[in-house]
Design a protein around this motif. Structure first.
Motif, PDB file in Angstrom:
ATOM      1  N   ALA A 198      16.813  14.308  16.159  1.00  0.00           N
ATOM      2  CA  ALA A 198      16.066  13.448  17.087  1.00  0.00           C
ATOM      3  C   ALA A 198      15.854  14.146  18.425  1.00  0.00           C
ATOM      4  O   ALA A 198      14.788  14.014  19.034  1.00  0.00           O
ATOM      5  CB  ALA A 198      16.821  12.131  17.289  1.00  0.00           C
ATOM      6  N   TRP A 199      16.844  14.890  18.884  1.00  0.00           N
ATOM      7  CA  TRP A 199      16.676  15.647  20.133  1.00  0.00           C
ATOM      8  C   TRP A 199      15.521  16.635  20.008  1.00  0.00           C
ATOM      9  O   TRP A 199      14.720  16.786  20.920  1.00  0.00           O
ATOM     10  CB  TRP A 199      17.969  16.386  20.465  1.00  0.00           C
ATOM     11  CG  TRP A 199      19.080  15.507  20.950  1.00  0.00           C
ATOM     12  CD1 TRP A 199      18.962  14.259  21.484  1.00  0.00           C
ATOM     13  CD2 TRP A 199      20.481  15.815  20.958  1.00  0.00           C
ATOM     14  NE1 TRP A 199      20.196  13.757  21.809  1.00  0.00           N
ATOM     15  CE2 TRP A 199      21.145  14.694  21.513  1.00  0.00           C
ATOM     16  CE3 TRP A 199      21.224  16.911  20.561  1.00  0.00           C
ATOM     17  CZ2 TRP A 199      22.532  14.646  21.675  1.00  0.00           C
ATOM     18  CZ3 TRP A 199      22.609  16.875  20.715  1.00  0.00           C
ATOM     19  CH2 TRP A 199      23.255  15.750  21.265  1.00  0.00           C
ATOM     20  N   GLN A 200      15.440  17.305  18.863  1.00  0.00           N
ATOM     21  CA  GLN A 200      14.397  18.302  18.650  1.00  0.00           C
ATOM     22  C   GLN A 200      13.006  17.664  18.592  1.00  0.00           C
ATOM     23  O   GLN A 200      12.025  18.228  19.074  1.00  0.00           O
ATOM     24  CB  GLN A 200      14.653  19.058  17.341  1.00  0.00           C
ATOM     25  CG  GLN A 200      15.870  19.953  17.362  1.00  0.00           C
ATOM     26  CD  GLN A 200      15.645  21.195  18.214  1.00  0.00           C
ATOM     27  OE1 GLN A 200      16.070  21.246  19.373  1.00  0.00           O
ATOM     28  NE2 GLN A 200      14.961  22.178  17.676  1.00  0.00           N
ATOM     29  N   ARG A 201      12.903  16.487  17.997  1.00  0.00           N
ATOM     30  CA  ARG A 201      11.604  15.877  17.745  1.00  0.00           C
ATOM     31  C   ARG A 201      11.067  15.081  18.932  1.00  0.00           C
ATOM     32  O   ARG A 201       9.855  15.013  19.151  1.00  0.00           O
ATOM     33  CB  ARG A 201      11.688  14.947  16.523  1.00  0.00           C
ATOM     34  CG  ARG A 201      11.940  15.676  15.213  1.00  0.00           C
ATOM     35  CD  ARG A 201      12.081  14.694  14.055  1.00  0.00           C
ATOM     36  NE  ARG A 201      12.453  15.380  12.821  1.00  0.00           N
ATOM     37  CZ  ARG A 201      11.588  15.927  11.972  1.00  0.00           C
ATOM     38  NH1 ARG A 201      10.288  15.864  12.238  1.00  0.00           N
ATOM     39  NH2 ARG A 201      12.011  16.518  10.871  1.00  0.00           N
ATOM     40  N   TYR A 202      11.952  14.434  19.689  1.00  0.00           N
ATOM     41  CA  TYR A 202      11.489  13.454  20.671  1.00  0.00           C
ATOM     42  C   TYR A 202      11.717  13.836  22.131  1.00  0.00           C
ATOM     43  O   TYR A 202      10.986  13.375  23.002  1.00  0.00           O
ATOM     44  CB  TYR A 202      12.158  12.093  20.410  1.00  0.00           C
ATOM     45  CG  TYR A 202      11.810  11.496  19.075  1.00  0.00           C
ATOM     46  CD1 TYR A 202      10.569  10.916  18.856  1.00  0.00           C
ATOM     47  CD2 TYR A 202      12.712  11.535  18.021  1.00  0.00           C
ATOM     48  CE1 TYR A 202      10.243  10.363  17.620  1.00  0.00           C
ATOM     49  CE2 TYR A 202      12.395  10.998  16.781  1.00  0.00           C
ATOM     50  CZ  TYR A 202      11.154  10.404  16.596  1.00  0.00           C
ATOM     51  OH  TYR A 202      10.830   9.882  15.378  1.00  0.00           O
TER      52      TYR A 202
END
Length: 383
Positions: free
Chosen positions: A358-362
């Motif tokens: 989620a950190w990578q995507r958002y």
């Protein structure tokens, strides 16, 4: 046949007209607003129309005056204050010509003390795109028929504070501020100055008619760093600038980059994205796992974060779980609290590995200069 109108010179005059009565916070705002005025005469050439948002933290910042000047320049202006969604979509679908909606005091609709106003939010969102419609049931005798009402129209709003994220991302945002003592403008007198604005409006309409086919068939080149929704917002304005020529294509792209970057810097994202970013940068910050109680302690200690006042109460374990379950781990399972062994006991908590996807995507990229680590956790809370 009307004589060809010099588009660059005309936009110069529109900008100068705004400068007589408006003080905008940055030079790029004058460029954007002049292009927005012109684009309102060409809506059917575009797939979408950007909302123009004059926002400020305090009254007396020139927002309503900015709308007044736009009113003299755009086609079929419709000034609205606290108008209902039903009134607006019926006006847009009426026979008198598509209005340009100028919505003042929008904070009374979307401010912290207003209701959700989902119908109006839906209208403003749907009307951003040419294909946007609002569906309503209309009585036909003893039956109800679902009727699509067109919602596509140009909209400018003015208000205190901010707007829902779904509207902000569809907007060119002008952050207004009170005039300094050395910033002077002419007092606007409608009986005197409206005629000047209306003369410019007529010439904008004539220029639009002369370039309608050209603009409809071209796709402006976007600045490299402007993509996705910001590109949709700015595409009509850059198309107008390219058709006008002169210095306007260059000025428009410079204004585009500056205002898009300003919006990004101002954007804290949704509550979920803000939470993910705070967890990455200021809570875990290199730690591989933390009990829920430690996560909450660190979140609530952040001075400029919203976690200490979520609807009048601090964020708790249940609220944290509800927010994080919306996101997935790299194994495509929801992010949930898991058991963490701590000094002979087991507590529920979160693993950084579960949040990494989620950190990578958002989340936006991490800061170049990371914050100093928070004080160490007490021994009982460490794995």
């Amino acid at each position: 046949m009307n004589e060809p109108i010099d588009g660059a010179a005309l936009l110069d005059e529109v900008e100068a007209f705004h400068r007589r009565f408006n003080v905008f916070p940055i030079e790029s705002a004058y460029v954007a607003v002049a292009l927005w005025d012109a684009h309102a005469h060409l809506l059917d050439c575009f797939d979408s129309t950007p909302r123009l948002a004059f926002l400020s933290p305090e009254p007396g910042s020139g927002k309503s005056r900015a709308l007044e000047i736009c009113e003299t320049l755009v086609p079929h202006p419709m000034v609205a204050v606290n108008a209902s969604a039903a009134a607006l979509f019926r006006a847009v679908s009426g026979l008198e010509g598509r209005p340009t909606i100028l919505f003042d005091e929008i904070d009374t609709v979307f401010g912290p003390r207003a209701g959700d106003n989902e119908e109006l939010r839906g209208f403003l969102n749907a009307g951003h795109r040419r294909t946007g419609v609002t569906y309503r049931c209309v009585a036909e005798g003893d039956t109800q028929k679902v009727v699509p009402f067109p919602s596509y129209c140009a909209v400018a709003v003015a208000g205190l504070g901010s707007l829902p994220d779904t509207i902000l991302t569809r907007s060119v945002i002008i952050r207004m501020r009170r005039r300094a003592r050395n910033e002077k403008v002419e007092p606007f007198r409608a009986r005197i100055h409206e005629a000047d604005g209306h003369a410019l409006r007529e010439r904008l309409a004539q220029w639009a008619d002369q370039h309608r086919e050209q603009i409809a068939e071209t796709w402006p080149e976007m600045p490299e760093e402007v993509t996705d929704r910001p590109a949709d917002v700015w595409e009509p304005l850059l198309a107008v600038a390219d058709a006008a020529g002169g210095e306007w294509p260059k000025r428009a792209r410079a204004a585009c980059v500056e205002l898009v970057n300003a919006a990004k810097a101002d954007d804290k994202g949704s509550t979920g994205i803000r939470l993910l970013t705070d967890l990455r940068d200021q809570v875990f910050n290199g730690i591989d796992r933390l009990p829920t109680v430690a996560v909450l302690d660190r979140l609530l200690a952040l001075d400029e974060a919203p976690w200490a006042d979520m609807g009048g109460k601090p964020l708790n374990a249940r609220g944290l779980s509800k927010l994080l379950r919306e996101y997935m781990t790299s194994d495509n399972t929801p992010v949930v609290a898991r058991n963490i062994k701590t000094g002979g006991t087991v507590l529920k908590g979160y693993y950084a590995a579960d949040l990494h996807d989620a950190w990578q995507r958002y989340c936006p990229p991490p800061p170049e200069n990371p914050l100093l680590p928070l004080p160490p956790l007490p021994p009982w809370s460490q794995a």
